[in-house]
Design an enzyme around this catalytic site. Structure first.
Site, PDB file in Angstrom:
ATOM      1  N   GLU A 270      59.922  44.611  24.920  1.00 43.30           N
ATOM      2  CA  GLU A 270      60.777  44.381  25.031  1.00 43.30           C
ATOM      3  C   GLU A 270      61.871  43.175  25.673  1.00 43.30           C
ATOM      4  O   GLU A 270      61.006  43.325  26.915  1.00 43.30           O
ATOM      5  CB  GLU A 270      62.105  45.865  25.652  1.00 43.30           C
ATOM      6  CG  GLU A 270      63.075  46.284  25.988  1.00 43.30           C
ATOM      7  CD  GLU A 270      64.217  47.622  26.743  1.00 43.30           C
ATOM      8  OE1 GLU A 270      64.688  47.844  26.002  1.00 43.30           O
ATOM      9  OE2 GLU A 270      62.819  47.411  27.252  1.00 43.30           O
ATOM     10  N   LYS A 345      69.692  48.328  19.491  1.00 46.53           N
ATOM     11  CA  LYS A 345      69.036  49.422  21.060  1.00 46.53           C
ATOM     12  C   LYS A 345      70.349  50.168  21.278  1.00 46.53           C
ATOM     13  O   LYS A 345      71.086  49.474  21.392  1.00 46.53           O
ATOM     14  CB  LYS A 345      68.694  48.938  21.993  1.00 46.53           C
ATOM     15  CG  LYS A 345      68.293  49.323  23.133  1.00 46.53           C
ATOM     16  CD  LYS A 345      67.615  49.208  24.845  1.00 46.53           C
ATOM     17  CE  LYS A 345      66.847  50.056  25.241  1.00 46.53           C
ATOM     18  NZ  LYS A 345      66.349  50.152  26.565  1.00 46.53           N
ATOM     19  N   CYS A 379      62.486  51.246  24.101  1.00 46.45           N
ATOM     20  CA  CYS A 379      62.303  51.514  25.307  1.00 46.45           C
ATOM     21  C   CYS A 379      63.433  52.575  25.720  1.00 46.45           C
ATOM     22  O   CYS A 379      62.368  53.634  24.507  1.00 46.45           O
ATOM     23  CB  CYS A 379      62.946  50.343  26.722  1.00 46.45           C
ATOM     24  SG  CYS A 379      62.701  50.824  27.533  1.00 46.45           S
TER      25      CYS A 379
END
Length: 513
Positions: A270, A345, A379
């Site tokens: 990331e 995300k 994440c």
């Protein structure tokens, strides 16, 4: 005075059988309510799933511009299912996420004809479209679970088996079974509790089969013994650089490493592109991120080139991208054929929101690759179990998780959740993180990572559920093989079968993404 040529076009009403398109969904939902007034009709998400997974298996009948009939199907290996299966089991509750492009049998799950247009052989036309598809795809047979809606009228005097035999002998008429027999289908068995809301059939159904006499067995259609996928995970060192060219050179080195191990996927962490901030002279985190976003096209171009040059699919970590004035954290899939996909995300951490003003995306994507379907969860997203469930329902076998954490507690949240997603969904998960430090970059000071490849927890897989993992906090890679065929077997007959044993009567995820 003689009349001109007769305009025959005003008499034309065109009948066509064609593939269902997204624009037809609302009409088909309404049609299901008309055809089955006392049963549950189609849901939009189910029909969207059909088109996403097996568009060529969905047909509709259009007459004079109106949808008056439709049929849906999927491909399976029928030998893998219990003889006394239900409609929910064979269709994964109507979403056909169990569709198997390498299967032997076309399974028909629904045929509808508007009552106002019956006796126009609409059903026969739809069945012929299915037969043509089975021939085209070289499938062994078409299997259907057929309703017997007139059985409730004879239940006091006949068992389901006796009723079916009488219909086949043409002593009793049943609108569905009689039609299927006339279209060349033969009886295999009678199933109980097939369709829970089919009161007219008293939940019974006939399992019928039409055999494709043109079927030709080929070696590629035998059951797979394995489907290996090799993954190279990059534990990337964040250190000062002086130019974008230096960054690209480091990344190309790892693409080359992955290719030298004949990897199918190379996975970067990331926001590893924040390494570029080490030569961007901007102290304000929010302004620095917008400066970083100016390198988006350069980043996409070099990684597209790497994927093609080294013949490897690349999970390009993630990068901050500016779109219409907002900044998003986006992970790109660079396929080795040169095509590109992206996953936003979805869940933004308090830190990202505070320092950088990042906006969240709104859709869980699943991507087709030459190694099967995969998903990317960046994440924080891996820490929300609903996303893993949605991705698996859409067919993902591997969930890639690029991450960036500053200390061990944050890292362990990512790791433990990734391993939980692997167990509860019977999928593989892969985490790739950054190490090192960027002492001169605000809010990117330190990094902690131990990247790895995780599996479900059962006998076919490594005992501790770990294919491989890096040593913590050093720049390195880990290479490992996963077998997607093992997932299919484990879901079907493992020591535990979490995916199959979900209590859908008690809970389910209803997703708008």
């Amino acid at each position: 005075m003689s009349a001109g040529p007769l305009d025959i076009s005003k008499f034309e009403k065109k009948m066509i059988i064609r593939p269902i398109e997204e624009r037809d969904i609302d009409k088909i939902i309404e049609l299901s309510k008309v055809c089955f007034p006392n049963m549950l009709g189609w849901k939009r998400k189910q029909l969207e799933s059909h088109l996403a997974l097996f568009p060529e298996g969905q047909f509709c009948a259009e007459y004079d511009g109106e949808i008056i009939g439709s049929c849906s199907s999927l491909i399976i290996n029928f030998d893998e299912y219990d003889d006394q299966h239900t409609w929910d089991e064979i269709t994964d509750e109507g979403y056909i996420t169990n569709h198997d492009p390498d299967g032997y049998n076309l399974y028909g799950i629904e045929v509808m004809v508007d009552p106002a247009y019956r006796r126009m052989k609409i059903g026969r036309r739809l069945y012929e479209a299915r037969k043509d598809l089975a021939r085209k795809l070289n499938l062994k047979s078409i299997i259907i679970g057929g309703r017997i809606p007139n059985y409730s009228k004879h239940a006091d005097e006949m068992t389901p088996r006796e009723y079916v035999e009488e219909v086949i002998r043409h002593n009793v008429f049943d609108p569905v079974l009689t039609f299927q027999v006339m279209n060349g289908f033969s009886l295999k068995r009678v199933n109980r509790d097939y369709l829970k809301d089919d009161k007219a059939s008293m939940k019974y159904a006939t399992l019928m089969e039409w055999n494709n006499v043109d079927y030709q067995a080929t070696t590629k259609r035998h059951f797979k013994t394995s489907f290996p996928v090799r993954i190279c995970v990059i534990q990337y060192m964040m250190k000062k650089i002086d130019s974008f060219e230096e960054f690209a050179k480091q990344c190309e080195y790892y693409a080359d490493v992955g290719a030298s191990y004949q990897a199918d996927f190379v996975v970067f962490p990331e926001i590893f592109t924040t390494q570029l901030l080490s030569f961007i002279d901007e102290k304000s985190p929010s302004r620095a991120i917008r400066r970083l976003a100016e390198y988006t096209e350069d980043y996409i171009q070099v990684f597209t080139d790497f994927a093609v040059k080294y013949n490897v699919n690349i999970i390009g970590g993630s990068h901050f991208v500016e779109e219409e004035g907002d900044i998003y954290n986006i992970s790109y899939l660079f396929r080795r054929d040169g095509t590109i996909e992206k996953q936003y995300k979805l869940h933004i951490t308090p830190n990202e929101r505070k320092f950088w003003g990042i906006r969240g995306g709104d859709k869980v994507n699943v991507f087709d690759t030459d190694c099967g379907k995969i998903a990317i969860q960046i994440c924080y997203d891996i820490q929300f179990p609903e996303l893993g469930r949605i991705a698996t329902e859409k067919g993902a076998n591997i969930i890639f998780c690029p991450f960036c954490t500053d200390e061990k507690q944050g890292y362990l949240r990512v790791r433990y959740c990734a391993q939980a997603r692997a167990i509860e969904n019977q999928v593989y998960t892969v985490i790739s993180g950054t190490v090192g430090n960027l002492t001169q970059v605000e809010n990117m000071d330190i990094q902690y990572a131990q990247s790895g490849i995780f599996t479900p927890s059962d006998y076919p897989f490594p005992r501790d559920g770990i294919v491989g993992e890096c040593n913590p906090n050093i720049e390195t890679v880990v290479v490992g093989d996963v077998d997607t065929e093992l997932l299919r077997r484990s879901r079907k007959s493992g020591s535990v079968t979490q995916w199959k044993d979900r209590r859908k009567d008690l809970f389910k995820i209803q997703s708008d993404c």
